[in-house]
Design a protein around this motif. Structure first.
Motif, PDB file in Angstrom:
ATOM      1  N   LEU A 153       8.361-115.693 -67.389  1.00  0.00           N
ATOM      2  CA  LEU A 153       7.438-116.418 -66.873  1.00  0.00           C
ATOM      3  C   LEU A 153       6.501-115.813 -66.029  1.00  0.00           C
ATOM      4  O   LEU A 153       5.017-115.955 -66.088  1.00  0.00           O
ATOM      5  N   GLU A 154       7.036-114.677 -65.243  1.00  0.00           N
ATOM      6  CA  GLU A 154       6.148-113.974 -64.292  1.00  0.00           C
ATOM      7  C   GLU A 154       5.218-113.062 -65.281  1.00  0.00           C
ATOM      8  O   GLU A 154       3.903-112.999 -65.174  1.00  0.00           O
ATOM      9  N   ASP A 155       5.517-112.803 -66.502  1.00  0.00           N
ATOM     10  CA  ASP A 155       4.824-111.930 -67.468  1.00  0.00           C
ATOM     11  C   ASP A 155       3.799-112.763 -68.128  1.00  0.00           C
ATOM     12  O   ASP A 155       2.607-112.497 -68.227  1.00  0.00           O
ATOM     13  N   LEU A 156       4.253-114.190 -68.399  1.00  0.00           N
ATOM     14  CA  LEU A 156       3.257-115.153 -68.894  1.00  0.00           C
ATOM     15  C   LEU A 156       1.957-115.393 -67.801  1.00  0.00           C
ATOM     16  O   LEU A 156       0.708-115.297 -68.109  1.00  0.00           O
ATOM     17  N   MET A 157       2.227-115.574 -66.636  1.00  0.00           N
ATOM     18  CA  MET A 157       1.240-115.666 -65.472  1.00  0.00           C
ATOM     19  C   MET A 157       0.186-114.441 -65.449  1.00  0.00           C
ATOM     20  O   MET A 157      -0.763-114.554 -65.574  1.00  0.00           O
ATOM     21  N   LEU A 158       0.962-113.513 -65.762  1.00  0.00           N
ATOM     22  CA  LEU A 158      -0.091-112.109 -65.727  1.00  0.00           C
ATOM     23  C   LEU A 158      -0.628-111.911 -66.954  1.00  0.00           C
ATOM     24  O   LEU A 158      -1.876-111.430 -66.922  1.00  0.00           O
ATOM     25  N   SER A 159      -0.327-112.268 -67.977  1.00  0.00           N
ATOM     26  CA  SER A 159      -1.028-112.362 -69.314  1.00  0.00           C
ATOM     27  C   SER A 159      -2.241-113.239 -69.137  1.00  0.00           C
ATOM     28  O   SER A 159      -3.276-112.880 -69.715  1.00  0.00           O
ATOM     29  N   GLU A 209      -2.805-112.404 -77.172  1.00  0.00           N
ATOM     30  CA  GLU A 209      -1.910-112.052 -77.813  1.00  0.00           C
ATOM     31  C   GLU A 209      -0.262-112.196 -77.455  1.00  0.00           C
ATOM     32  O   GLU A 209       0.458-112.879 -77.882  1.00  0.00           O
ATOM     33  N   ASP A 210      -0.330-111.826 -76.049  1.00  0.00           N
ATOM     34  CA  ASP A 210       0.867-111.917 -75.354  1.00  0.00           C
ATOM     35  C   ASP A 210       1.147-113.345 -74.981  1.00  0.00           C
ATOM     36  O   ASP A 210       2.317-113.797 -75.271  1.00  0.00           O
ATOM     37  N   VAL A 211       0.125-114.340 -74.864  1.00  0.00           N
ATOM     38  CA  VAL A 211       0.304-115.649 -74.810  1.00  0.00           C
ATOM     39  C   VAL A 211       0.662-116.142 -76.029  1.00  0.00           C
ATOM     40  O   VAL A 211       1.683-117.447 -76.005  1.00  0.00           O
ATOM     41  N   GLU A 212       0.379-116.014 -77.132  1.00  0.00           N
ATOM     42  CA  GLU A 212       0.655-116.611 -78.443  1.00  0.00           C
ATOM     43  C   GLU A 212       2.223-116.211 -78.677  1.00  0.00           C
ATOM     44  O   GLU A 212       2.820-117.037 -79.190  1.00  0.00           O
ATOM     45  N   ALA A 213       2.503-114.773 -78.398  1.00  0.00           N
ATOM     46  CA  ALA A 213       3.831-114.554 -78.566  1.00  0.00           C
ATOM     47  C   ALA A 213       4.773-115.460 -77.800  1.00  0.00           C
ATOM     48  O   ALA A 213       5.775-115.636 -78.353  1.00  0.00           O
ATOM     49  N   PHE A 214       4.420-115.517 -76.456  1.00  0.00           N
ATOM     50  CA  PHE A 214       5.363-116.425 -75.666  1.00  0.00           C
ATOM     51  C   PHE A 214       5.475-117.741 -76.180  1.00  0.00           C
ATOM     52  O   PHE A 214       6.422-118.264 -76.310  1.00  0.00           O
TER      53      PHE A 214
END
Length: 206
Positions: A15-21, A28-33
């Motif tokens: 979730l922290e990585d999502l916020m950073l993305s 692309e990172d959000v799509e992967a999430f």
């Protein structure tokens, strides 16, 4: 784009990585999430200051990422204020001069439209007030164009006075010249809105 989601829940780190993305506009990172976890976590995740994914995206002007997620997230997310300053995503878009982002929020078909302009943060400022103080002239001008008569009148009668009082008592270090410049800009906007309001009433009475 179709997404195949698993039954797994994202970890705290994910979730922290999502916020950073979202902060850095990594589509692309959000799509992967989303492919792994679906859309629900985007509605629910908050950082330690109560910021949502929209705060991160809108404050940094990532219009492509915003257009990707808007059709899939809850419209109520557009109205969420953070816990540190009671600012909405539209406040953040306004103060950072992100016109296209501000337009996307206000014009979102499932959102609250121009009512988003009524939100006040902890400093007593509306998105228009934040845009004015930040010198985001194009954003402020567009806000005035989409405001209805009542909103314009409220800004003239209450908003502008309140915002100037909050600015004076905020403790922000401003030189006398800066203060005069800001007051002049706000005065010009108030006069412009007053003229638009009178013209609108005149048209309505004919």
């Amino acid at each position: 784009m179709a997404h195949q989601t698993s039954n797994a829940s994202p970890s705290h780190d994910e979730l922290e990585d999502l916020m950073l993305s979202c902060r850095y506009g990594d589509l692309e990172d959000v799509e992967a999430f989303v492919s792994r976890f679906g859309w629900s976590p985007l509605n629910e995740v908050r950082d330690e200051s109560g910021n949502t994914v929209l705060h991160m995206i809108c404050g940094n002007g990532h219009i492509e990422l915003l257009n990707y997620i808007l059709p899939h997230i809850s419209p109520s997310l557009l109205e969420v204020a953070n816990t540190t300053g009671s600012s909405t995503p539209l406040h953040w878009a306004a103060v950072n001069s992100h016109l296209e982002v501000a337009k996307a929020l206000v014009l979102h078909p499932s959102g609250s439209g121009r009512l988003l302009l009524n939100a006040r943060n902890a400093g007593g400022l509306s998105p228009l007030g934040e845009a004015e103080l930040a010198g985001a002239d194009e954003v402020a001008k567009w806000f005035v164009e989409v405001m209805d008569i009542d909103q314009k009148q409220e800004f003239v009668e209450e908003g502008d006075q309140d915002e100037m009082e909050m600015q004076a008592s905020s403790g922000t270090a401003m030189s006398q010249k800066d203060s005069l410049d800001t007051a002049g800009k706000n005065g010009d906007l108030t006069s412009e809105i007053q003229g638009m309001t009178l013209n609108s009433k005149a048209l309505g009475s004919s």
